[in-house]
Scaffold this motif. Structure first.
Motif, PDB file in Angstrom:
ATOM      1  N   LEU A  81      -2.991   5.576  11.380  1.00 58.18           N
ATOM      2  CA  LEU A  81      -1.892   6.522  11.200  1.00 58.18           C
ATOM      3  C   LEU A  81      -2.176   7.439  10.021  1.00 58.18           C
ATOM      4  O   LEU A  81      -2.658   7.004   8.977  1.00 58.18           O
ATOM      5  CB  LEU A  81      -0.583   5.766  10.930  1.00 58.18           C
ATOM      6  CG  LEU A  81      -0.032   4.948  12.088  1.00 58.18           C
ATOM      7  CD1 LEU A  81       1.170   4.149  11.628  1.00 58.18           C
ATOM      8  CD2 LEU A  81       0.356   5.849  13.255  1.00 58.18           C
ATOM      9  N   ASP A  82      -1.868   8.688  10.212  1.00 54.60           N
ATOM     10  CA  ASP A  82      -2.061   9.649   9.143  1.00 54.60           C
ATOM     11  C   ASP A  82      -0.756   9.769   8.365  1.00 54.60           C
ATOM     12  O   ASP A  82       0.235  10.317   8.875  1.00 54.60           O
ATOM     13  CB  ASP A  82      -2.469  11.003   9.739  1.00 54.60           C
ATOM     14  CG  ASP A  82      -2.862  11.998   8.663  1.00 54.60           C
ATOM     15  OD1 ASP A  82      -3.498  13.008   8.999  1.00 54.60           O
ATOM     16  OD2 ASP A  82      -2.536  11.762   7.485  1.00 54.60           O
ATOM     17  N   PHE A  83      -0.764   9.250   7.154  1.00 58.20           N
ATOM     18  CA  PHE A  83       0.468   9.232   6.390  1.00 58.20           C
ATOM     19  C   PHE A  83       0.747  10.557   5.698  1.00 58.20           C
ATOM     20  O   PHE A  83       1.778  10.707   5.057  1.00 58.20           O
ATOM     21  CB  PHE A  83       0.432   8.080   5.380  1.00 58.20           C
ATOM     22  CG  PHE A  83       0.562   6.744   6.044  1.00 58.20           C
ATOM     23  CD1 PHE A  83      -0.558   6.092   6.535  1.00 58.20           C
ATOM     24  CD2 PHE A  83       1.796   6.154   6.219  1.00 58.20           C
ATOM     25  CE1 PHE A  83      -0.442   4.877   7.187  1.00 58.20           C
ATOM     26  CE2 PHE A  83       1.917   4.924   6.856  1.00 58.20           C
ATOM     27  CZ  PHE A  83       0.802   4.294   7.345  1.00 58.20           C
ATOM     28  N   SER A  84      -0.155  11.485   5.814  1.00 60.98           N
ATOM     29  CA  SER A  84       0.133  12.790   5.237  1.00 60.98           C
ATOM     30  C   SER A  84       0.882  13.670   6.234  1.00 60.98           C
ATOM     31  O   SER A  84       1.435  14.694   5.865  1.00 60.98           O
ATOM     32  CB  SER A  84      -1.162  13.488   4.827  1.00 60.98           C
ATOM     33  OG  SER A  84      -1.931  13.779   5.976  1.00 60.98           O
ATOM     34  N   ASP A 106      -4.648   5.412  -6.835  1.00 66.74           N
ATOM     35  CA  ASP A 106      -4.993   4.475  -5.773  1.00 66.74           C
ATOM     36  C   ASP A 106      -6.437   4.035  -5.947  1.00 66.74           C
ATOM     37  O   ASP A 106      -6.763   2.863  -5.932  1.00 66.74           O
ATOM     38  CB  ASP A 106      -4.803   5.193  -4.441  1.00 66.74           C
ATOM     39  CG  ASP A 106      -4.472   4.229  -3.338  1.00 66.74           C
ATOM     40  OD1 ASP A 106      -4.136   3.074  -3.649  1.00 66.74           O
ATOM     41  OD2 ASP A 106      -4.530   4.626  -2.179  1.00 66.74           O
ATOM     42  N   MET A 157      -6.013   8.204   4.745  1.00 66.81           N
ATOM     43  CA  MET A 157      -5.092   8.376   3.605  1.00 66.81           C
ATOM     44  C   MET A 157      -5.306   7.276   2.581  1.00 66.81           C
ATOM     45  O   MET A 157      -5.401   7.506   1.408  1.00 66.81           O
ATOM     46  CB  MET A 157      -3.661   8.335   4.135  1.00 66.81           C
ATOM     47  CG  MET A 157      -2.633   8.523   3.030  1.00 66.81           C
ATOM     48  SD  MET A 157      -2.431  10.249   2.631  1.00 66.81           S
ATOM     49  CE  MET A 157      -1.232  10.142   1.338  1.00 66.81           C
ATOM     50  N   PHE A 158      -5.376   6.066   3.006  1.00 61.45           N
ATOM     51  CA  PHE A 158      -5.692   4.989   2.072  1.00 61.45           C
ATOM     52  C   PHE A 158      -7.198   4.931   1.908  1.00 61.45           C
ATOM     53  O   PHE A 158      -7.939   5.196   2.853  1.00 61.45           O
ATOM     54  CB  PHE A 158      -5.285   3.621   2.632  1.00 61.45           C
ATOM     55  CG  PHE A 158      -3.825   3.490   2.911  1.00 61.45           C
ATOM     56  CD1 PHE A 158      -3.399   2.968   4.100  1.00 61.45           C
ATOM     57  CD2 PHE A 158      -2.882   3.887   1.991  1.00 61.45           C
ATOM     58  CE1 PHE A 158      -2.065   2.817   4.370  1.00 61.45           C
ATOM     59  CE2 PHE A 158      -1.541   3.742   2.252  1.00 61.45           C
ATOM     60  CZ  PHE A 158      -1.142   3.198   3.455  1.00 61.45           C
ATOM     61  N   GLU A 203       1.997   1.885  -3.338  1.00 60.27           N
ATOM     62  CA  GLU A 203       0.911   2.382  -4.164  1.00 60.27           C
ATOM     63  C   GLU A 203       0.722   3.891  -4.001  1.00 60.27           C
ATOM     64  O   GLU A 203       0.547   4.623  -4.969  1.00 60.27           O
ATOM     65  CB  GLU A 203      -0.371   1.664  -3.733  1.00 60.27           C
ATOM     66  CG  GLU A 203      -1.376   1.475  -4.809  1.00 60.27           C
ATOM     67  CD  GLU A 203      -2.563   0.678  -4.289  1.00 60.27           C
ATOM     68  OE1 GLU A 203      -3.674   1.001  -4.684  1.00 60.27           O
ATOM     69  OE2 GLU A 203      -2.353  -0.251  -3.483  1.00 60.27           O
ATOM     70  N   ASN A 204       0.751   4.355  -2.766  1.00 58.05           N
ATOM     71  CA  ASN A 204       0.513   5.789  -2.549  1.00 58.05           C
ATOM     72  C   ASN A 204       1.806   6.576  -2.443  1.00 58.05           C
ATOM     73  O   ASN A 204       1.792   7.729  -2.033  1.00 58.05           O
ATOM     74  CB  ASN A 204      -0.357   6.009  -1.305  1.00 58.05           C
ATOM     75  CG  ASN A 204       0.345   5.601  -0.029  1.00 58.05           C
ATOM     76  OD1 ASN A 204       1.526   5.301  -0.016  1.00 58.05           O
ATOM     77  ND2 ASN A 204      -0.390   5.597   1.065  1.00 58.05           N
ATOM     78  N   LYS A 222      -9.846   2.859   2.504  1.00 54.99           N
ATOM     79  CA  LYS A 222      -9.899   1.631   3.305  1.00 54.99           C
ATOM     80  C   LYS A 222     -10.906   0.698   2.666  1.00 54.99           C
ATOM     81  O   LYS A 222     -11.985   1.098   2.267  1.00 54.99           O
ATOM     82  CB  LYS A 222     -10.339   1.964   4.726  1.00 54.99           C
ATOM     83  CG  LYS A 222      -9.318   2.868   5.363  1.00 54.99           C
ATOM     84  CD  LYS A 222      -9.576   3.015   6.856  1.00 54.99           C
ATOM     85  CE  LYS A 222      -8.777   4.219   7.258  1.00 54.99           C
ATOM     86  NZ  LYS A 222      -8.094   4.435   8.266  1.00 54.99           N
ATOM     87  N   ARG A 277      -7.362  -3.140  -0.460  1.00 57.73           N
ATOM     88  CA  ARG A 277      -6.052  -2.894   0.134  1.00 57.73           C
ATOM     89  C   ARG A 277      -5.639  -4.073   0.969  1.00 57.73           C
ATOM     90  O   ARG A 277      -4.508  -4.496   0.955  1.00 57.73           O
ATOM     91  CB  ARG A 277      -6.103  -1.608   0.957  1.00 57.73           C
ATOM     92  CG  ARG A 277      -4.781  -1.259   1.596  1.00 57.73           C
ATOM     93  CD  ARG A 277      -4.813   0.151   2.124  1.00 57.73           C
ATOM     94  NE  ARG A 277      -5.834   0.337   3.138  1.00 57.73           N
ATOM     95  CZ  ARG A 277      -5.623   0.059   4.420  1.00 57.73           C
ATOM     96  NH1 ARG A 277      -4.467  -0.395   4.818  1.00 57.73           N
ATOM     97  NH2 ARG A 277      -6.599   0.235   5.294  1.00 57.73           N
ATOM     98  N   SER A 337       0.832  -1.215   0.000  1.00 58.37           N
ATOM     99  CA  SER A 337       0.000   0.000   0.000  1.00 58.37           C
ATOM    100  C   SER A 337       0.857   1.252   0.000  1.00 58.37           C
ATOM    101  O   SER A 337       0.534   2.249  -0.639  1.00 58.37           O
ATOM    102  CB  SER A 337      -0.900   0.025   1.230  1.00 58.37           C
ATOM    103  OG  SER A 337      -1.608  -1.157   1.338  1.00 58.37           O
TER     104      SER A 337
END
Lengths: 426, 301
Positions: free
Chosen positions: A388-391, B249, B1-2, A313-314, B4, B8, A310
Motif C-alpha cells: 500500500l502506498d501511504f502517501s 524513520d 513508503m516505509f 513512526e511515519n 522495508k 520494521r 510503523s
C-alpha cells in the motif's frame, strides 16, 4: 495544481468548490444545457466556473510563526438570490465570498459613447433608451466579510447554521459562533482550554450544527467522544447536553488505543437523526438518541491494526480522514490509503473498496472494486498490505446532496464519479 | 513508503507482543515484571514519542492535536512504567544523583539499557528528556496572547519557537520549579537549586500521579540563564536538524544495527557549526551539549 485540502458541493449540487494548500479556491459548475446532456440524457459534467485566491500566507509577528494559507474548510450558504455565497477558512481567518455572474451590459447611453467618453451634446439629435445586451459570461468573486482574530488555535471546522444567519467555527480548544453580518465580534460557545495548559489532554477535532435544529450542534474530541450541545440551556456550552462515548474494549487496549480513537470527522445525517464519525480504523454511525455507543461500526482498514507502530513512526496514524453520507443516508463513504476509498451500504452492512487513480480509470470507464489481501485465497488484482502506498491518501471528499455523484480529492487531483445505474438516490 | 526491512517487522511483531502482553495481563501490574522485549519496545516507543515532540516544525505552529496525542502516549507509558516499578527505580536513583551533568549523561545511559534493574545498579537514573518541544512552546507562547496581564508569562520572547525543540527557552523557570517540586515530592535529599519561589503558587499543586511528571520533570539545565536572544546562527544550526519524519524513520530503524551515516553526518555538521554560533556565551555551549546528548540518543551509543 496544488494539493486539494477540502471539497464541498453547494445545496443544489450544481456547484462544487475545492480549496487547496496554496489558498486557492476553484469552483466547478455542472453543465445543464449542453447538447450532449440533452441528447444522451446523461447528467452533466463539471467544468471550471471560477478560480480565486482566497487566503494568502500570513505571519504572526507576536509568536514569530507563519500562518498557512491552506484552505481547511469551505461551506456554502443557502442561495437566496442570484449570487452564491461561500465561507472559506484557513487556520486563523474565515472569509465570506460572494460569487456572482455578469452576462449582460447596458448599451446605448445618450451621454456617453461606446468607450465611455462623454459625447458632445451638440451631436445628439435623438433620445434612445439604453438596453441590456448579452455579453460573455463573467464570474466575479468578491470578499464580503473577513472574520479575523477569533481564534488562537487552528480552525478545523466551520458550519453554517440552519437559521441562515449564524455559523460556528471550531479550533482545537474553542468554538465560536458568528453572525454572518458581523465581523468584529464572535460569541464563544465552547471553551475546553484548561487553566494550566500542562493539564491539556483533549482537543476538539470537528464540529457541526444540526441540519434542522438551529440550537443544536455536535463536536468531537481527540479522545473519541462526541458532545451534543444545546445552546438554549446556557450561554457557554462547556457542559454537554449529551455525551456519546463507546466504552473501551479492555482486550484490545494498546499504547495506540487513544490515538486511533481520536475522531477525525463528524457529520450529521441529512435527516438529522444520526451522526457519522471517522476514527483511524473505523467509521461509526451513532443514533442521537443513544449515547452509550455507536449503532453501526464499519471497519475501513482493519488490516492496519497490526501496523500501528510503523504508522505512528511515519506519522500516518495522525492522518485525518473525512466521511460523508449519501443523500438518502443509506450509504456512507470514507477514504483510505493507496488512493482507495470505501463505501458502506448501511442496509446490507457490506462495504466496497474503490480506487481514485488516473491510470486505472479512464473517463467514463466503470470503476472496478479493489481488494486488499488479508489472507485466504488471493484473487487477481488484490493488493498486499505491504504494497500500500501511504502517501496516496484520500482524506477529502463530498457527496452530491441529491444525486449519486461523488467528488474525491486525491492529492492534487479531483475525481468526480457518477452512478449511471442509479443516478437518483433511492 | 516505509523502509522495508527487518527493523520494521521487529517493531510490528513486538507491537503485537506488546499488545498481547498489555491485553492479557490485567492482574496486579505492580508485581509483574515486563518481558525484556516488551520493555525494549516500550522504551523505543517512549524515545520515539519524545523525539517527535521535540523535532517539531519551527516556522509553522505544530499541530496541537498531534502533540496532545503524543504527550498522552508518553504519559501512558510512564504510568505503566511506574506500575511496573521501573519508574520508581529510576526516580529514586535520580534523587541520589548530585551533579546535573551526571544526570544528563545518566539519562542517555539508562535509557539504552533494556534491563531497568541493571540500570538501577549502575547507580544513576534518568530524568526523561525535555518534553518542552512544540507542546509547551505552543501553549506558552499562546499564553502571551490570551493572558497579557500575567506578568510571569509576559517574559516570553517572541522567538520561543526557535529555541523550543531542544529545551531552551523561557519556560525553564517553570520547568525547574516543577522539577524542584517533584524532587521534593520524591523525598530526594539532594541539594539542588532552591526553588525560585517565583510563581510557585501558580503551579498546580504537586500531583502525585506519575503521569503529571511528563510535563513537570523535564529539563536539561539546572540553572536557567536569561532567555537567549534570537540568534540567526542558532537557526542555521537547527536547520541542519531535519525534522522530516522520513529521515527519523531511517534513523530509528538504524538504531538496532550499525548506525547509518545520517546521524553521524548530522553530529559532525553540528559540531562544525560549533565555534561560530557559540559566541553568545554559556547558554549556547550548553545547547550544543543538549544537541550532542540528543544525537547520542539517536545514534544509540
Amino acid at each position: 495544481a496544488d494539493v486539494i485540502s477540502t471539497v464541498e458541493f453547494n445545496q443544489t449540487g450544481d456547484l462544487l468548490a475545492t480549496g487547496d494548500k496554496g489558498g486557492r479556491v476553484v469552483i466547478f459548475q455542472r453543465e445543464t444545457e449542453s447538447e450532449e446532456v440533452l441528447e444522451t440524457g446523461d447528467s452533466g459534467e463539471y467544468n471550471v466556473y471560477s478560480t480565486f485566491q482566497s487566503h494568502e500566507p500570513d505571519f504572526d509577528y507576536l509568536k514569530s510563526l507563519e500562518i498557512e494559507e491552506k484552505i481547511n474548510k469551505i461551506k456554502w450558504l443557502s442561495q437566496q438570490n442570484a449570487a452564491h455565497f461561500l465561507l472559506s477558512t484557513n487556520d486563523k481567518t474565515i472569509k465570506l465570498w460572494k460569487v456572482s455572474e455578469r452576462d449582460k451590459r447596458p448599451e446605448g447611453y445618450n451621454l456617453k459613447d461606446e468607450e465611455g467618453r462623454l459625447k458632445d451634446i451638440s451631436t445628439i439629435t435623438s433620445l434612445q433608451v439604453p438596453v441590456l445586451k448579452p455579453t460573455d459570461l463573467m464570474v466575479e468573486v468578491r470578499p464580503r466579510r473577513v472574520f479575523s482574530n477569533g481564534h488562537t488555535y487552528h480552525v478545523n471546522s466551520i458550519s453554517v447554521n440552519s437559521d441562515g444567519e449564524t455559523y460556528l467555527s471550531a479550533d482545537d480548544l474553542r468554538i465560536n459562533m458568528w453572525h454572518l453580518g458581523i465581523t468584529d465580534r464572535s460569541f464563544n460557545i465552547v471553551d475546553i482550554k484548561p487553566a494550566n495548559m500542562e493539564d491539556l489532554t483533549e482537543v476538539i477535532t470537528a464540529a457541526e450544527f444540526h441540519p434542522q435544529h438551529c440550537h443544536l450542534f455536535v463536536y468531537s474530541s481527540s479522545k473519541g467522544t462526541l458532545r451534543l450541545c444545546d445552546m438554549r440551556s446556557s450561554a457557554l456550552c462547556d457542559k454537554h447536553t449529551k455525551l456519546f462515548e463507546e466504552p473501551e474494549d479492555p482486550g484490545s487496549r494498546s499504547f495506540f488505543s487513544e490515538i486511533i480513537s481520536s475522531v477525525s470527522d463528524v457529520k450529521f445525517s441529512h435527516n438529522g437523526r444520526y451522526l457519522l464519525t471517522r476514527d483511524y480504523l473505523t467509521a461509526k454511525v451513532w443514533d442521537l438518541n443513544m449515547d452509550k455507543g455507536p449503532v453501526e461500526t464499519y471497519q475501513v482498514h482493519e488490516y492496519l491494526r497490526s501496523k500501528l507502530c510503523s504508522l505512528y513512526e511515519n506519522d500516518c496514524i495522525f492522518d485525518k480522514f473525512e466521511c460523508v453520507w449519501n443523500s438518502s443516508d443509506s450509504v456512507i463513504m470514507t477514504g483510505a490509503y493507496n488512493s482507495f476509498f470505501q463505501m458502506f451500504d448501511r442496509e446490507t452492512g457490506r462495504g466496497v473498496t474503490l480506487e481514485a487513480w488516473r491510470e486505472s480509470s479512464k473517463p467514463r470507464a466503470v470503476l472496478r472494486t479493489r481488494r486488499v489481501y488479508t489472507g485466504g485465497k488471493r484473487r487477481r488484482g488484490d493488493v498486499g498490505v505491504d504494497s500500500l502506498d501511504f502517501s496516496k491518501k484520500i482524506l477529502h471528499m463530498a457527496w452530491h446532496p441529491s444525486e449519486n455523484i461523488i467528488a474525491i480529492a486525491a492529492t492534487n487531483n479531483l475525481y468526480i464519479f457518477q452512478d449511471r445505474v442509479n443516478p437518483e438516490a433511492e | 513508503m516505509f523502509p522495508k526491512g527487518t527493523k520494521r517487522k521487529f517493531l510490528d511483531s513486538a507491537e503485537d507482543a506488546a499488545t498481547a502482553t498489555v491485553a492479557g495481563e490485567q492482574g496486579p501490574a505492580s508485581t509483574r515484571t515486563p518481558s525484556p522485549s516488551y520493555s525494549l519496545q516500550r522504551q523505543s516507543l517512549l524515545d520515539m514519542s519524545l523525539i517527535k515532540l521535540q523535532l517539531c516544525h519551527m516556522l509553522v505552529e505544530p499541530n496541537l492535536c498531534r502533540s496532545v496525542l503524543i504527550a498522552n502516549t508518553v504519559r501512558q507509558i510512564q504510568e505503566e512504567m511506574t506500575q511496573d516499578g521501573t519508574w520508581q527505580i529510576m526516580t529514586q536513583a535520580l534523587a541520589a544523583a548530585q551533579c546535573p551533568t551526571d544526570r544528563l549523561v545518566a539519562t542517555e545511559v539508562l535509557c539504552r539499557q533494556s534491563d531497568p534493574a541493571a540500570a538501577a545498579a549502575a547507580g544513576q537514573s534518568p530524568k526523561p528528556y525535555p518534553l518542552v518541544g512544540g507542546l509547551d512552546r505552543g501553549y506558552h507562547s499562546e499564553e502571551v496572547v490570551m493572558e497579557a496581564g500575567d506578568a510571569h508569562k509576559e517574559a516570553l520572547p517572541t522567538q520561543s519557537y526557535l529555541a523550543g525543540p531542544f529545551g531552551m527557552g523561557p519556560c525553564w523557570e517553570e520547568e525547574q520549579q516543577q522539577q524542584e517540586e517533584e524532587e521534593e515530592e520524591d523525598g530526594g535529599d539532594e541539594d539542588g537549586e532552591e526553588s525560585e519561589g517565583e510563581d510557585v503558587d501558580e503551579r498546580p499543586e504537586v500531583d502525585s500521579r506519575p503521569g503529571e511528571q511528563v510535563f513537570g520533570t523535564f529539563e536539561i539545565k539546572q540553572q536557567p540563564p536569561p532567555p537567549p536572544p534570537p540568534d540567526p546562527a542558532l537557526e542555521e544550526l537547527f536547520s541542519d536538524v531535519d525534522p522530516s519524519y522520513y529521515e527519523l524513520d531511517t534513523v530509528l530503524t538504524g538504531m538496532q544495527s550499525a548506525p547509518k551515516m545520517g546521524p553521524y553526518d548530522l553530529l559532525e555538521s553540528l559540531s562544525s557549526h560549533g565555534p561560530q554560533p557559540l559566541s553568545p556565551g554559556a547558554s549556547c555551549r550548553s545547547d550544543l551539549n543538549e544537541l550532542d546528548h540528543i544525537m547520542e540518543i539517536i545514534v544509540g551509543s
